[in-house]
Design a protein around this motif. Sequence first.
Motif, mmCIF file in Angstrom:
data_model
loop_
_atom_site.group_PDB
_atom_site.id
_atom_site.type_symbol
_atom_site.label_atom_id
_atom_site.label_comp_id
_atom_site.label_asym_id
_atom_site.label_seq_id
_atom_site.Cartn_x
_atom_site.Cartn_y
_atom_site.Cartn_z
ATOM 1 N N GLN A 67 42.506 40.745 46.758
ATOM 2 C CA GLN A 67 41.285 41.438 47.184
ATOM 3 C C GLN A 67 40.257 41.494 46.056
ATOM 4 O OE1 GLN A 67 41.713 45.084 49.635
ATOM 5 N NE2 GLN A 67 43.912 44.779 49.406
ATOM 6 N N ILE A 68 40.724 41.723 44.824
ATOM 7 C CA ILE A 68 39.811 41.757 43.681
ATOM 8 C C ILE A 68 39.165 40.391 43.482
ATOM 9 C CG2 ILE A 68 39.705 42.042 41.175
ATOM 10 C CD1 ILE A 68 42.063 44.094 41.534
ATOM 11 N N CYS A 69 39.957 39.326 43.604
ATOM 12 C CA CYS A 69 39.415 37.966 43.478
ATOM 13 C C CYS A 69 38.326 37.705 44.508
ATOM 14 C CB CYS A 69 40.535 36.940 43.631
ATOM 15 S SG CYS A 69 41.663 36.834 42.228
ATOM 16 N N ARG A 70 38.545 38.164 45.737
ATOM 17 C CA ARG A 70 37.549 37.938 46.787
ATOM 18 C C ARG A 70 36.248 38.681 46.497
ATOM 19 N NH1 ARG A 70 41.875 38.530 51.813
ATOM 20 N NH2 ARG A 70 42.767 36.424 51.587
ATOM 21 N N LEU A 71 36.363 39.891 45.960
ATOM 22 C CA LEU A 71 35.166 40.652 45.591
ATOM 23 C C LEU A 71 34.395 39.946 44.476
ATOM 24 C CD1 LEU A 71 36.670 44.251 45.638
ATOM 25 C CD2 LEU A 71 34.655 43.538 46.930
ATOM 26 N N ILE A 72 35.109 39.513 43.444
ATOM 27 C CA ILE A 72 34.447 38.860 42.311
ATOM 28 C C ILE A 72 33.872 37.509 42.724
ATOM 29 C CG2 ILE A 72 34.821 37.865 40.026
ATOM 30 C CD1 ILE A 72 34.713 40.958 40.146
ATOM 31 N N GLN A 73 34.612 36.751 43.543
ATOM 32 C CA GLN A 73 34.102 35.467 44.003
ATOM 33 C C GLN A 73 32.856 35.656 44.866
ATOM 34 O OE1 GLN A 73 35.013 32.566 42.991
ATOM 35 N NE2 GLN A 73 33.738 31.323 44.365
ATOM 36 N N PHE A 74 32.834 36.708 45.673
ATOM 37 C CA PHE A 74 31.660 37.019 46.491
ATOM 38 C C PHE A 74 30.426 37.222 45.608
ATOM 39 C CE2 PHE A 74 28.959 40.459 48.220
ATOM 40 C CZ PHE A 74 28.493 39.824 49.363
ATOM 41 N N MET A 75 30.607 37.937 44.486
ATOM 42 C CA MET A 75 29.483 38.174 43.579
ATOM 43 C C MET A 75 29.123 36.916 42.793
ATOM 44 S SD MET A 75 30.581 41.937 42.111
ATOM 45 C CE MET A 75 29.236 41.933 40.933
ATOM 46 N N ASN A 76 30.162 36.221 42.285
ATOM 47 C CA ASN A 76 29.903 35.033 41.469
ATOM 48 C C ASN A 76 29.249 33.899 42.247
ATOM 49 O OD1 ASN A 76 32.906 35.226 39.333
ATOM 50 N ND2 ASN A 76 31.046 36.442 39.366
ATOM 51 N N SER A 77 29.466 33.862 43.567
ATOM 52 C CA SER A 77 28.944 32.752 44.375
ATOM 53 C C SER A 77 27.724 33.151 45.201
ATOM 54 C CB SER A 77 30.046 32.226 45.300
ATOM 55 O OG SER A 77 30.508 33.250 46.166
ATOM 56 N N ALA A 78 27.125 34.309 44.900
ATOM 57 C CA ALA A 78 25.919 34.734 45.620
ATOM 58 C C ALA A 78 24.786 33.758 45.359
ATOM 59 C CB ALA A 78 25.520 36.143 45.183
ATOM 60 N N GLU A 79 23.725 33.859 46.166
ATOM 61 C CA GLU A 79 22.571 32.961 46.002
ATOM 62 C C GLU A 79 22.028 33.028 44.575
ATOM 63 O OE1 GLU A 79 18.190 32.141 48.022
ATOM 64 O OE2 GLU A 79 19.611 33.531 48.961
ATOM 65 N N ASN A 80 21.968 34.235 44.060
ATOM 66 C CA ASN A 80 21.657 34.440 42.641
ATOM 67 C C ASN A 80 22.924 35.025 42.013
ATOM 68 O OD1 ASN A 80 20.502 34.787 40.165
ATOM 69 N ND2 ASN A 80 18.878 36.176 40.847
ATOM 70 N N PRO A 81 23.826 34.189 41.466
ATOM 71 C CA PRO A 81 25.159 34.641 41.060
ATOM 72 C C PRO A 81 25.130 35.848 40.122
ATOM 73 C CG PRO A 81 25.022 32.258 40.973
ATOM 74 C CD PRO A 81 23.631 32.741 41.220
ATOM 75 N N ILE A 82 26.088 36.765 40.372
ATOM 76 C CA ILE A 82 26.191 37.998 39.596
ATOM 77 C C ILE A 82 27.559 38.033 38.914
ATOM 78 C CG2 ILE A 82 26.272 40.524 39.729
ATOM 79 C CD1 ILE A 82 24.504 40.279 42.264
ATOM 80 N N LEU A 83 27.572 38.389 37.642
ATOM 81 C CA LEU A 83 28.803 38.617 36.911
ATOM 82 C C LEU A 83 29.037 40.122 36.838
ATOM 83 C CD1 LEU A 83 28.335 36.144 33.898
ATOM 84 C CD2 LEU A 83 29.262 35.683 36.179
ATOM 85 N N TYR A 84 30.271 40.554 37.103
ATOM 86 C CA TYR A 84 30.546 41.996 37.101
ATOM 87 C C TYR A 84 30.685 42.541 35.675
ATOM 88 C CZ TYR A 84 32.550 46.493 38.288
ATOM 89 O OH TYR A 84 32.773 47.840 38.394
ATOM 90 N N LEU A 85 31.494 41.882 34.835
ATOM 91 C CA LEU A 85 31.582 42.105 33.394
ATOM 92 C C LEU A 85 32.216 43.421 32.954
ATOM 93 C CD1 LEU A 85 28.146 40.622 32.235
ATOM 94 C CD2 LEU A 85 30.368 39.493 32.451
ATOM 95 N N ASP A 86 32.730 44.218 33.869
ATOM 96 C CA ASP A 86 33.460 45.430 33.462
ATOM 97 C C ASP A 86 34.587 45.714 34.451
ATOM 98 O OD1 ASP A 86 34.110 47.584 31.857
ATOM 99 O OD2 ASP A 86 32.793 48.972 32.919
ATOM 100 N N LEU A 87 35.348 44.685 34.748
ATOM 101 C CA LEU A 87 36.442 44.813 35.710
ATOM 102 C C LEU A 87 37.600 45.541 35.041
ATOM 103 C CD1 LEU A 87 36.953 44.011 38.620
ATOM 104 C CD2 LEU A 87 37.933 41.876 37.806
ATOM 105 N N GLN A 88 37.811 46.794 35.390
ATOM 106 C CA GLN A 88 38.850 47.632 34.807
ATOM 107 C C GLN A 88 39.309 48.644 35.852
ATOM 108 O OE1 GLN A 88 38.255 51.082 33.751
ATOM 109 N NE2 GLN A 88 36.083 51.219 33.264
#
Length: 465
Positions: free
Chosen positions: A113-134
Amino acid sequence: MSEEHVLFGKYRLYRKLGSGRSGTVYLACHMELDELRAVKIVPKKMSDYDSFKKEALFLKTLRHPGIPLVYDLEEDEAYSYLIEEYLEGESLYAMVKRLGGLPVKTAALFGIQICRLIQFMNSAENPILYLDLQPKNLLVNETIIRLIDFDHAQYAADVAESGERYGTLGFAAPEQRKGEPLDCRTDVYAIGALLYFMLRGEPPGEDPDYSRSGGTREMDRIIRSCMARRKEERYQSADEVEGVLQELLDLISKEHAIESRVIIFAGAKPGIGTTHAAFGMSNFLTRNGCPALYQEAYDTDTVRVLAKTAGLSADASGVYHFGCTNIRPYYGEAVKLPYLYFPVIIKDTGCQWQTGCRLPEADFIVLVCGGKWWENDASLQAARSLKRQGTVILLFNHMSGGARLRLPEDLKELPCCFLPFFSNPFQRNKTAGACFGKLMLLGTGEDRWKEKGKRFIRFFPRAGS
């Protein structure tokens, strides 16, 4: 802000949920809609105010069931207010610390589930990095993972050049500490660190110790590949990590299922020691690496009297902690309490079956019977009634392990255990423990409950072990 403060004539603040680097979050209610909201309040004078505005922008553009919705953005002269969906649940950090570690299958399910959330952000039209996954930024509600607190997130295009993006110690990738360029593989590193934490109860640190119990060879291989120091040696995306976790999940046996195993303790008649035996079973399981919750399933004062006598206070989930025994009293059907995951739930139903009520769904039913010959009729009547409701194991209380009992023809298929007298259900007792271990072996069929050198196999890791 004081309690009962009303913002903008429509949001009534109830209580503070928490404070962080970028502001304070309150639980509020939209007075007209009668719906709960989370309100993040940030002083405009704070040095990182621009990050707060960027967080609001991210949340406005991201639409995912695992990410809170943003309803409004308000401001006055001194503060800005982010009004977002209130998400119930226990932080992943609190869950892991409470349990000492999670089973491999649970960690894999959460990791996917965490991978799907991060992939959703990383593959957005304007990709987003979360950078504080804890773990403190992830909420668990039953089996669903939700991601909160986006104040470190950045558009990938904005972090292509060097810059200091520290993240959280123990979960941040080496390039974050060194000020090197960041990309989606930086979030992949944190996914590996989270998997390590879920299994072992502690963050991995600079030099992860894979010799500690908690993982499997296959899961540790995945973690190592996520946490490689050089980005080129890691999995190249969260989507790739999800794929290998799914392959691992397909190989894991059902014995590590995330669903709580429910065991019902019922009494053949009142006063026969059902609650005493259920307390003992719960204590035994927790001591042997399988955190269990004793739960009253009917209206009685037993737990409240125990708590008052021992001077205990319930936690936010209504659970009392007496030594290593976790106890939740009966609060009634109308009371809704936060969900807490326990591998095993012991439901003490007493003699409710005598009222005609159907017992809750369970993996198996332990029928506590009297150990005297004049109590046999009550025990046989109860066994005939309960075997129509599920798998029943007969537990004869206050009997020696060498006792022999001849059951009538219609009940002879029911397995039996003999529980010797033990005065304190909250302390370790070897002979009682052998009986409880046999109960688990009969009820689950799992080899982990076989005695080996008079010690049961631990199958949940403990923090620090």
